[in-house]
Each structure stands twice: as structure tokens, then as C-alpha cells.
Design a protein around this motif. Structure first.
Motif, PDB file in Angstrom:
ATOM      1  N   SER A 112       0.827  -1.218   0.147  1.00  0.00           N
ATOM      2  CA  SER A 112      -0.057   0.118   0.001  1.00  0.00           C
ATOM      3  C   SER A 112       0.943   1.386  -0.071  1.00  0.00           C
ATOM      4  CB  SER A 112      -1.037  -0.072   1.369  1.00  0.00           C
ATOM      5  OG  SER A 112      -0.250  -0.022   2.445  1.00  0.00           O
ATOM      6  N   SER A 113       2.095   1.119   0.546  1.00  0.00           N
ATOM      7  CA  SER A 113       3.061   2.309   0.695  1.00  0.00           C
ATOM      8  C   SER A 113       3.272   2.784  -1.074  1.00  0.00           C
ATOM      9  CB  SER A 113       4.183   1.962   1.204  1.00  0.00           C
ATOM     10  OG  SER A 113       4.743   0.983   0.415  1.00  0.00           O
ATOM     11  N   ILE A 120       2.690   7.487  -4.488  1.00  0.00           N
ATOM     12  CA  ILE A 120       2.340   8.093  -5.799  1.00  0.00           C
ATOM     13  C   ILE A 120       1.259   8.976  -5.589  1.00  0.00           C
ATOM     14  CG2 ILE A 120       1.276   7.609  -8.134  1.00  0.00           C
ATOM     15  CD1 ILE A 120       2.804   4.578  -7.969  1.00  0.00           C
ATOM     16  N   ALA A 121       0.187   8.658  -4.507  1.00  0.00           N
ATOM     17  CA  ALA A 121      -0.778   9.763  -4.358  1.00  0.00           C
ATOM     18  C   ALA A 121      -0.182  11.073  -3.805  1.00  0.00           C
ATOM     19  CB  ALA A 121      -1.616   9.080  -3.310  1.00  0.00           C
ATOM     20  N   VAL A 122       0.878  11.057  -3.031  1.00  0.00           N
ATOM     21  CA  VAL A 122       1.404  12.095  -2.509  1.00  0.00           C
ATOM     22  C   VAL A 122       2.139  12.938  -3.533  1.00  0.00           C
ATOM     23  CG1 VAL A 122       3.440  13.131  -1.023  1.00  0.00           C
ATOM     24  CG2 VAL A 122       1.814  11.329  -0.243  1.00  0.00           C
ATOM     25  N   ILE A 123       2.710  12.249  -4.601  1.00  0.00           N
ATOM     26  CA  ILE A 123       3.661  13.060  -5.615  1.00  0.00           C
ATOM     27  C   ILE A 123       2.471  13.713  -6.652  1.00  0.00           C
ATOM     28  CG2 ILE A 123       4.866  12.529  -7.716  1.00  0.00           C
ATOM     29  CD1 ILE A 123       6.512  10.313  -6.494  1.00  0.00           C
ATOM     30  N   LEU A 124       1.528  13.018  -7.076  1.00  0.00           N
ATOM     31  CA  LEU A 124       0.227  13.556  -7.758  1.00  0.00           C
ATOM     32  C   LEU A 124      -0.154  14.718  -7.238  1.00  0.00           C
ATOM     33  CD1 LEU A 124      -1.623  10.411  -8.956  1.00  0.00           C
ATOM     34  CD2 LEU A 124       0.292  11.464 -10.223  1.00  0.00           C
ATOM     35  N   LEU A 125      -0.489  14.750  -5.564  1.00  0.00           N
ATOM     36  CA  LEU A 125      -1.093  15.942  -5.086  1.00  0.00           C
ATOM     37  C   LEU A 125      -0.067  17.248  -5.045  1.00  0.00           C
ATOM     38  CD1 LEU A 125      -2.608  14.381  -1.808  1.00  0.00           C
ATOM     39  CD2 LEU A 125      -3.896  15.615  -3.700  1.00  0.00           C
ATOM     40  N   ALA A 126       1.252  16.830  -4.978  1.00  0.00           N
ATOM     41  CA  ALA A 126       2.373  17.891  -5.252  1.00  0.00           C
ATOM     42  C   ALA A 126       2.367  18.459  -6.519  1.00  0.00           C
ATOM     43  CB  ALA A 126       3.604  17.418  -4.788  1.00  0.00           C
ATOM     44  N   VAL A 144      -7.251   7.861  -2.106  1.00  0.00           N
ATOM     45  CA  VAL A 144      -6.353   6.788  -1.444  1.00  0.00           C
ATOM     46  C   VAL A 144      -5.894   7.007  -0.273  1.00  0.00           C
ATOM     47  CG1 VAL A 144      -4.053   5.975  -2.124  1.00  0.00           C
ATOM     48  CG2 VAL A 144      -5.586   6.288  -4.052  1.00  0.00           C
ATOM     49  N   LEU A 145      -5.399   8.324   0.165  1.00  0.00           N
ATOM     50  CA  LEU A 145      -4.987   8.540   1.491  1.00  0.00           C
ATOM     51  C   LEU A 145      -6.280   8.505   2.624  1.00  0.00           C
ATOM     52  CD1 LEU A 145      -2.959  11.816   0.739  1.00  0.00           C
ATOM     53  CD2 LEU A 145      -2.193   9.414   0.828  1.00  0.00           C
ATOM     54  N   LEU A 146      -7.538   8.872   1.905  1.00  0.00           N
ATOM     55  CA  LEU A 146      -8.485   8.746   3.119  1.00  0.00           C
ATOM     56  C   LEU A 146      -9.117   7.176   3.089  1.00  0.00           C
ATOM     57  CD1 LEU A 146     -10.936  11.509   1.975  1.00  0.00           C
ATOM     58  CD2 LEU A 146      -9.302  11.578   4.212  1.00  0.00           C
ATOM     59  N   GLY A 182     -11.933   3.596   5.118  1.00  0.00           N
ATOM     60  CA  GLY A 182     -12.250   2.638   4.170  1.00  0.00           C
ATOM     61  C   GLY A 182     -12.248   1.291   5.372  1.00  0.00           C
ATOM     62  N   PRO A 183     -12.810   0.077   4.707  1.00  0.00           N
ATOM     63  CA  PRO A 183     -12.491  -1.169   5.503  1.00  0.00           C
ATOM     64  C   PRO A 183     -11.058  -1.807   5.342  1.00  0.00           C
ATOM     65  CG  PRO A 183     -13.682  -1.221   3.446  1.00  0.00           C
ATOM     66  CD  PRO A 183     -13.808   0.155   3.696  1.00  0.00           C
ATOM     67  N   GLN A 184     -10.419  -1.158   4.308  1.00  0.00           N
ATOM     68  CA  GLN A 184      -8.983  -1.492   4.111  1.00  0.00           C
ATOM     69  C   GLN A 184      -8.418  -0.409   2.993  1.00  0.00           C
ATOM     70  OE1 GLN A 184      -9.158  -5.455   2.187  1.00  0.00           O
ATOM     71  NE2 GLN A 184      -9.737  -4.595   0.124  1.00  0.00           N
ATOM     72  N   PRO A 185      -7.006  -0.241   2.769  1.00  0.00           N
ATOM     73  CA  PRO A 185      -6.552   0.727   2.045  1.00  0.00           C
ATOM     74  C   PRO A 185      -6.687   0.451   0.686  1.00  0.00           C
ATOM     75  CG  PRO A 185      -4.799  -0.047   3.818  1.00  0.00           C
ATOM     76  CD  PRO A 185      -6.304  -0.875   3.716  1.00  0.00           C
ATOM     77  N   MET A 186      -6.933   1.311  -0.143  1.00  0.00           N
ATOM     78  CA  MET A 186      -7.527   1.431  -1.620  1.00  0.00           C
ATOM     79  C   MET A 186      -6.205   1.682  -2.222  1.00  0.00           C
ATOM     80  SD  MET A 186     -10.250   3.415  -3.983  1.00  0.00           S
ATOM     81  CE  MET A 186      -9.145   4.836  -4.068  1.00  0.00           C
TER      82      MET A 186
END
Length: 359
Positions: free
Chosen positions: A163-164, A169-175, A295-297, A302-306
Motif C-alpha cells: 500500500s505504500s 504516488i498519491a503524494v507525488i500527484l498531489l504535489a 487513496v489517503l482517506l 475505508g475497510p481497508q486501504p485502496m
């Protein structure tokens, strides 16, 4: 307030505003009538979208098309975000990912193509800021690549991805999205500024009224969206639609109704910079902001990481939509036939998902 009432009187679509409470009443009075509530929610979003479009036009006339398009895309994407959050809490990750992919493709292909078609039928050939459109497409390529990497790795490696990787990647896209705002609205604002437009005579609203209508309408859209999500599962089962098709087509189009109304109206008025600012800007926001935030939320609600792993067909559709947007943005000109071709590509995607939904 008199100007607002006058606008409602002159716009026949806004005469449907009394329908807005209908889905809320239907949900309370007949909780089992999912299909009826679903259809009423769709009908209620139509006048709300028109009202949001009207207020956005007033704000854009004072702030410029770049900020106006960004504002409309931001408020319009709130609907998709609320729908995705509700599905995320329920663990409906296929619906969430279909909503994300569908919103990107719908905004990049359907909304842009219909804007070209409607504007081209009235103005023959239209011009737009090629530099601004190219930047939006470059951001879409960043998002498509970010979604492609975990999906490609998952296909090559039989083991589940950590999941990391999706979080990184989510952090990079947000940046990337944050720096794009600094670039377009800060350091290079003059390069992306469109020609100034004045509001039509007799339709000028005070800025406070326009912003108030924007915020108030957004709240009501959020309430209707909750009813829409609650009735979505039952209605889709009754209508024989798969979760992927509902997320990719139905949720994407209904959720973007407000943005589409504004984009189509702008194209008809030969304000294609505002129209593309809404369509491309909305696709970029979904790809670089909404998707990473979900993804972060998912680690919290969520019941598990997406993960950012999409089914292969979704990745191909996003990439083809991005490539098509790049080709159309290269010339700086638009005509009705180009829009029709984009709509045909979108129709192929929709038919494919309807007949062969992902397992």
C-alpha cells in the motif's frame, strides 16, 4: 436578490428548481423505491447545475476565464468526491475506481467533445489558448502515468503490491497539482490568462451574491448527491447495470452536470478558454487531487486501504482520452467535427463497459 429572481424567471431550466426537494421527500416517504429516488435525484441536479453555471459565469466575468474555470471545476468535482466517499466507506472500491476513471474520461472526452460540437455549430471555427490547454494535457499525462505504474506492476508480479506504493504516488500527484496552481495562478499567470469578458448587460450580479449562490447551490447538490448514492445500488440492480458502468458513465455524467452546463454555455458564447478550463481542469482535478485524496482517506475511513491499481481497460481508456486531448489541444483551433470524433470515442468506451464490464 431581485437579479437572482429575474434570472430564474428568464431561464426555463431554472423553473425545475421546485423539483429539487422531490428526491429528499421520496427517500423519506418510500425508502424502498430506489429507482424512483434515483431518477428524481438526476432530475433535481439539472436545475441546480444550471444555477451553478449561471453564478459561475458571473464570477468568471470578473476574475477571468482561468480562475473562473478552476472555480467551476472545483465546485463541480465536489459531487464526484462525495459520491466516491460514500462508496469508499461501504468498501465498494470497484465503484470508486470506476467513478474516478469515468470522471477523467468523461471530462476529457465527452465534455470537451460536446463543447467543440455545440460551439462549432454556432461559430464555425473557434480558437483557444493553446498554452493553457497543453499544460492541462501534460498534467493528465502525469496522472495517467501515475495510474499506469501500479497497474502494470500488478500484472507483471503475482504478489500484491504494498500500500505504500499507492500512498507515495498519491503524494507525488498531489504535489504536482499544487505546483501547477502556483505556476498558472502565480508565477506565470499572464501566460495563461484569457481575454477579459464582461457580463451581459442586465445580468450583472454583485460579487457577493454570485459567490453566495455558488456556495449555497453546492451544499444543496451535496445533499441531493447523498440521496443519489443511497439509491444507486438498488436502482442499478433493478435496471441491470454493472457497478463499473454506473460509476464510469452514470455517476460521471450526473456528477459533472453542473460543469457541463457551464462548459457548454461558454462554448456557445465563443468562450472556449472558459469551456476548456472547466473540462480539462476538472479532469486534472479528479486525476491529481480527488483520486490521491481518496487513496489517503481509505486508510482512515475505508475497510481497508485502496490502491491506485485499476483494471487494464480503465488504464487504456484514461491513456487514450489523454492522447486524444493532446492531439486536439495542439492546434489551438476547434470545429464541430473534432468534437463529434471525441464523442464517438467516448461512446465506444461506454458500449464496451456496458457489454463487457470488468470482473
Amino acid at each position: 436578490m431581485g437579479k437572482l429572481l429575474g434570472a430564474i424567471r428568464d431561464n426555463k431550466v431554472l423553473w425545475l428548481l421546485p423539483v429539487v426537494p422531490a428526491p429528499l421527500i421520496a427517500e423519506a416517504a418510500a425508502p424502498g423505491a430506489h429507482t424512483l429516488t434515483f431518477l428524481l435525484a438526476i432530475l433535481a441536479i439539472v436545475p441546480l447545475a444550471a444555477l451553478l453555471s449561471l453564478a459561475t459565469e458571473q464570477v468568471a466575468a470578473r476574475t477571468g476565464d482561468t480562475i473562473g474555470g478552476l472555480l467551476n471545476a472545483t465546485l463541480g468535482n465536489l459531487t464526484e468526491l462525495l459520491i466516491a466517499l460514500a462508496a469508499l466507506q461501504a468498501g465498494e472500491y470497484l465503484l470508486v475506481k470506476a467513478t474516478i476513471a469515468g470522471a477523467i474520461v468523461t471530462n476529457a472526452l465527452f465534455m470537451t467533445g460536446m463543447s467543440f460540437l455545440l460551439g462549432g455549430l454556432r461559430h464555425h471555427v473557434q480558437e483557444f489558448n493553446r498554452g493553457a490547454a497543453r499544460l492541462q494535457v501534460a498534467l493528465l499525462f502525469l496522472a495517467a502515468f501515475g495510474l499506469m505504474v501500479p497497474s502494470a506492476l500488478a500484472d507483471m508480479d503475482s504478489q500484491s503490491l504494498p500500500s505504500s506504493l499507492s500512498v507515495a504516488i498519491a503524494v507525488i500527484l498531489l504535489a504536482g497539482y499544487g505546483f501547477s496552481l502556483v505556476f498558472t495562478l502565480g508565477t506565470h499567470r499572464e501566460y495563461f490568462a484569457a481575454a477579459a469578458h464582461e457580463a451581459e448587460e442586465g445580468a450583472v450580479w454583485p460579487l457577493g451574491l454570485a459567490i453566495g449562490v455558488l456556495l449555497g447551490t453546492t451544499v444543496v447538490v451535496a445533499l441531493v448527491s447523498e440521496v443519489f448514492v443511497a439509491s444507486l445500488t438498488g436502482a442499478s440492480a433493478a435496471l441491470g447495470l454493472s457497478p463499473a458502468f454506473v460509476g464510469f458513465v452514470v455517476v460521471a455524467i450526473v456528477g459533472a452536470a453542473a460543469e457541463m452546463t457551464a462548459a457548454f454555455a461558454a462554448a456557445r458564447r465563443n468562450r472556449l478558454d472558459l469551456s476548456l478550463g472547466i473540462s480539462f481542469g476538472s479532469a486534472v482535478q479528479i486525476a491529481l487531487f480527488v483520486a490521491p485524496v481518496l487513496v489517503l482517506l481509505s486508510h482512515v475511513i475505508g475497510p481497508q486501504p485502496m490502491s491506485l491499481q485499476f483494471w487494464p481497460g480503465a488504464v487504456v481508456m484514461i491513456f487514450v482520452a489523454t492522447l486524444t486531448a493532446a492531439l486536439t489541444a495542439a492546434s489551438g483551433h476547434a470545429a464541430w467535427f473534432i468534437g463529434l470524433l471525441m464523442l464517438m470515442i467516448y461512446a465506444i468506451f461506454g458500449v464496451t463497459l456496458f457489454i463487457l464490464p470488468p470482473t
